[in-house]
Design an enzyme around this catalytic site. Structure first.
Site, PDB file in Angstrom:
ATOM      1  N   LYS A   1     -27.042 -21.527  26.769  1.00 46.17           N
ATOM      2  CA  LYS A   1     -27.175 -21.332  27.706  1.00 46.17           C
ATOM      3  C   LYS A   1     -25.669 -20.829  29.305  1.00 46.17           C
ATOM      4  O   LYS A   1     -25.759 -22.035  28.745  1.00 46.17           O
ATOM      5  CB  LYS A   1     -28.403 -21.639  28.296  1.00 46.17           C
TER       6      LYS A   1
HETATM    7  C1  E4P Z   1     -35.279 -20.584  32.719  1.00 49.02           C
HETATM    8  O1  E4P Z   1     -35.011 -20.352  31.398  1.00 49.02           O
HETATM    9  C2  E4P Z   1     -34.626 -20.159  34.276  1.00 49.02           C
HETATM   10  O2  E4P Z   1     -33.972 -21.183  34.059  1.00 49.02           O
HETATM   11  C3  E4P Z   1     -36.377 -21.139  34.739  1.00 49.02           C
HETATM   12  O3  E4P Z   1     -37.050 -19.496  34.295  1.00 49.02           O
HETATM   13  C4  E4P Z   1     -35.857 -20.318  36.630  1.00 49.02           C
HETATM   14  O4  E4P Z   1     -37.164 -20.775  36.986  1.00 49.02           O
HETATM   15  P1  E4P Z   1     -37.152 -20.910  38.313  1.00 49.02           P
HETATM   16  O5  E4P Z   1     -37.154 -20.030  39.832  1.00 49.02           O
HETATM   17  O6  E4P Z   1     -38.666 -21.018  38.706  1.00 49.02           O
HETATM   18  O7  E4P Z   1     -36.265 -22.124  38.937  1.00 49.02           O
END
Ligand code: E4P
Length: 218
Positions: free
Chosen positions: A87
């Site tokens: 990522k």
């Molecule tokens: C996943 O890939 C993201 O990092 C995550 O969905 C972020 O979610 P949030 O905005 O609830 O922290």
């Protein structure tokens, strides 16, 4: 439509896996911290544990923000397990790192995406997934689901292979809205996935069926 679970909590990952509908997992540094996972070795071991529970892709986020750091970390993460997807944030150095990692056959998930422009560059660089954060856009009164629809349309038109992974999903309705917008994947908290099952008529109907059965069979 693929379902990923958006957590680093092993119990919740197992529960979602046991449902039989789980296609993968996304994590981020905040989700790892929430589980109290710290220190490089513990973090890497935790990713391996997640990969042993699920069959699909597991996103593991880099901490470096410079090109050299991101590719070094990305290659190391990818070497941990074949299911790891690296990522990378949607920043200038990140786009270069996605291009490099793609050329090495390493899958990437371009994260922290809040605009169609960022999604366009991620796809051109060869990202396997792009993660628009819909909940965080909703939080600032901007329609997050609308961005999903815009990116899906753009990718379809130009025939990009990058999959649209709707992230920052806060509730069950978001999942249905992402289905309608044509997202390839939704990464969700466990409660939002289980919320799809909730219907009062199901509960009432089941209670009646069982009561009628018991009348003649007890
Ligand atoms: C996943 O890939 C993201 O990092 C995550 O969905 C972020 O979610 P949030 O905005 O609830 O922290």
């Amino acid at each position: 439509m693929k379902f990923f679970i958006d957590t680093a909590n092993l119990e919740q990952i197992r529960e979602a896996q046991d449902l039989g509908v789980l296609d993968g997992v996304t994590t981020n540094p905040s989700l790892m911290a929430k589980e109290g996972i710290s220190g490089e070795e513990n973090i890497l071991n935790h990713y391996k544990k997640i990969c042993e529970i699920v069959d699909g892709d597991v996103s593991a986020e880099v901490i470096a923000t410079d090109f050299e750091g991101m590719i070094k970390e990305g290659e190391h993460l990818a070497s941990l397990h074949p299911q790891i997807v690296v990522k990378i944030p949607a920043i200038k150095e990140g786009i270069k790192a996605i291009k490099y990692l793609d050329s090495k056959g390493i899958k990437t998930n371009c994260t922290l995406v809040f605009s169609a422009g960022q999604a366009l560059l991620a796809a051109k660089a060869g990202a396997s997934y792009v993660s628009p954060f819909i909940g965080r856009l909703d939080d600032i009164t901007t329609d997050g689901v609308e961005l999903i629809a815009q990116i899906v349309e753009m990718y379809d038109y130009y025939e990009f292979d990058t999959q649209v992974l709707a992230a920052s999903i806060r509730h069950t309705l978001h999942i249905i809205q992402c289905v309608e917008a044509g997202a390839d994947v939704a990464t969700c908290p466990l409660d939002a996935i289980l919320g799809l099952l909730k219907h009062p008529l199901t509960d009432i109907g089941l209670e009646k069926f069982l009561a009628d059965y018991r009348k003649l069979n007890s």
